[in-house]
Design a protein around this motif. Structure first.
Motif, PDB file in Angstrom:
ATOM      1  N   UNK A 164       0.840  -1.197   0.000  1.00  0.00           N
ATOM      2  CA  UNK A 164       0.000   0.000   0.000  1.00  0.00           C
ATOM      3  C   UNK A 164       0.871   1.242   0.000  1.00  0.00           C
ATOM      4  N   UNK A 165       1.867   1.241   0.874  1.00  0.00           N
ATOM      5  CA  UNK A 165       2.831   2.344   0.925  1.00  0.00           C
ATOM      6  C   UNK A 165       4.227   1.747   1.026  1.00  0.00           C
ATOM      7  N   UNK A 166       5.073   2.053   0.078  1.00  0.00           N
ATOM      8  CA  UNK A 166       6.412   1.480   0.062  1.00  0.00           C
ATOM      9  C   UNK A 166       7.288   2.143   1.112  1.00  0.00           C
ATOM     10  N   UNK A 175       7.933   9.053  -0.242  1.00  0.00           N
ATOM     11  CA  UNK A 175       7.812  10.405   0.308  1.00  0.00           C
ATOM     12  C   UNK A 175       6.471  10.583   1.007  1.00  0.00           C
ATOM     13  N   UNK A 176       6.522  10.991   2.283  1.00  0.00           N
ATOM     14  CA  UNK A 176       5.298  11.312   3.019  1.00  0.00           C
ATOM     15  C   UNK A 176       4.959  12.798   2.881  1.00  0.00           C
ATOM     16  N   UNK A 177       5.989  13.620   2.786  1.00  0.00           N
ATOM     17  CA  UNK A 177       5.864  15.040   2.446  1.00  0.00           C
ATOM     18  C   UNK A 177       7.044  15.384   1.552  1.00  0.00           C
ATOM     19  N   UNK A 178       7.196  16.651   1.226  1.00  0.00           N
ATOM     20  CA  UNK A 178       8.332  17.046   0.401  1.00  0.00           C
ATOM     21  C   UNK A 178       9.655  16.875   1.138  1.00  0.00           C
ATOM     22  N   UNK A 179       9.619  16.888   2.463  1.00  0.00           N
ATOM     23  CA  UNK A 179      10.854  16.809   3.240  1.00  0.00           C
ATOM     24  C   UNK A 179      11.055  15.472   3.965  1.00  0.00           C
TER      25      UNK A 179
END
Length: 262
Positions: free
Chosen positions: A50-52, A56-60
């Motif tokens: 589902x999420x590797x 990236x969770x945000x840009x940072x």
């Protein structure tokens, strides 16, 4: 969601049922000459990503672990445990046990060779050394009618005292086959195995040479099944089956709740 959980639990039921079949076969053959117990091995089915991890969770920032959902389990295969069974003294001159690595060679009805460690042999009406099914032990050994004091040495040498003679005569020599990967032999029933690509090609030679086992006359190798160990595995498998069954019931209750209240 509940449907996915039920599917996963179903794979668990199937896998535990297969393991129980392996255990059942082991226990059924606890008194089978030279039987080698099997062990079931499991592996996970494909994961749904589902999420590797590292995405990236945000840009940072990045996800530290990600989200992976398993889809269940399956039986990867069965492994034969080739530890040697205990020897049982029979006193029968045609009962043979292999002390160490190797297999007796047996000529099957179609002319191909099978391999066995079950040495409960007998003599055909023609004097040939055969298995209980009538398959000839190779290389062929013929014991003349009226021969007495049949002796089979640790190196496979077969000798007997013939009629009208006082000294023993050599009748031939049994040979033993070994394999690079004996666990890769395919079981065919009747205590026989056949060569496969996984087992490698048979290497045939005299007993006691190049790591091959020696022959013990008047003995049979017993099964290597440990009844207590198998019973413990059976109880563990039964509990795992029950847990997966309860998971299906719980998922069904969750779906029922959603249908009735939403």
């Amino acid at each position: 969601m509940g449907s996915a959980a039920m599917h996963i639990a179903r794979t668990g039921l199937d896998a535990q049922d297969m393991k129980m079949r392996v255990i059942s076969n082991n226990l059924a053959n606890v008194n089978t000459t030279a039987f080698k117990r099997d062990r079931a091995s499991f592996q996970t089915l494909a994961y749904q990503v589902v999420t590797a991890p590292g995405a990236a969770s945000t840009q940072q920032t990045q996800y530290a672990t990600g989200l992976n959902l398993g889809t269940g389990v399956k039986v990867q295969g069965t492994s034969r445990i080739d530890t040697q069974g205990a020897f049982q003294t029979t006193g029968n001159s045609l009962d043979l046990a292999l002390d160490g690595d190797g297999y007796f060679q047996i000529q099957m009805p179609d002319g191909t060779l099978g391999y066995t460690r079950a040495g409960n042999f007998s003599r055909s009406p023609q004097g040939q050394l055969i298995t209980s099914e009538g398959y000839q032990v190779m290389p062929g050994i013929t014991i003349p009618e009226g021969a007495t004091s049949i002796t089979i040495g640790s190196d496979g040498t077969v000798s007997a005292t013939l009629q009208g003679q006082t000294e023993a005569s050599q009748l031939g020599q049994l040979q033993v086959a070994t394999f690079p990967n004996s666990a890769g032999l395919q079981a065919k029933g009747d205590n026989l195995y056949i060569e496969t690509a996984a087992s490698g090609t048979a290497s045939v030679g005299n007993p006691g040479e190049v790591g091959r086992g020696t022959i013990r006359q008047g003995m049979l190798e017993g099964s290597n099944v440990n009844v207590v160990e198998e019973l413990v595995d059976m109880i563990e498998t039964q509990r795992a089956y029950e847990v997966n069954s309860k998971m299906i019931s719980a998922s069904d209750e969750m779906l029922k709740y959603v249908n009735q209240n939403l």
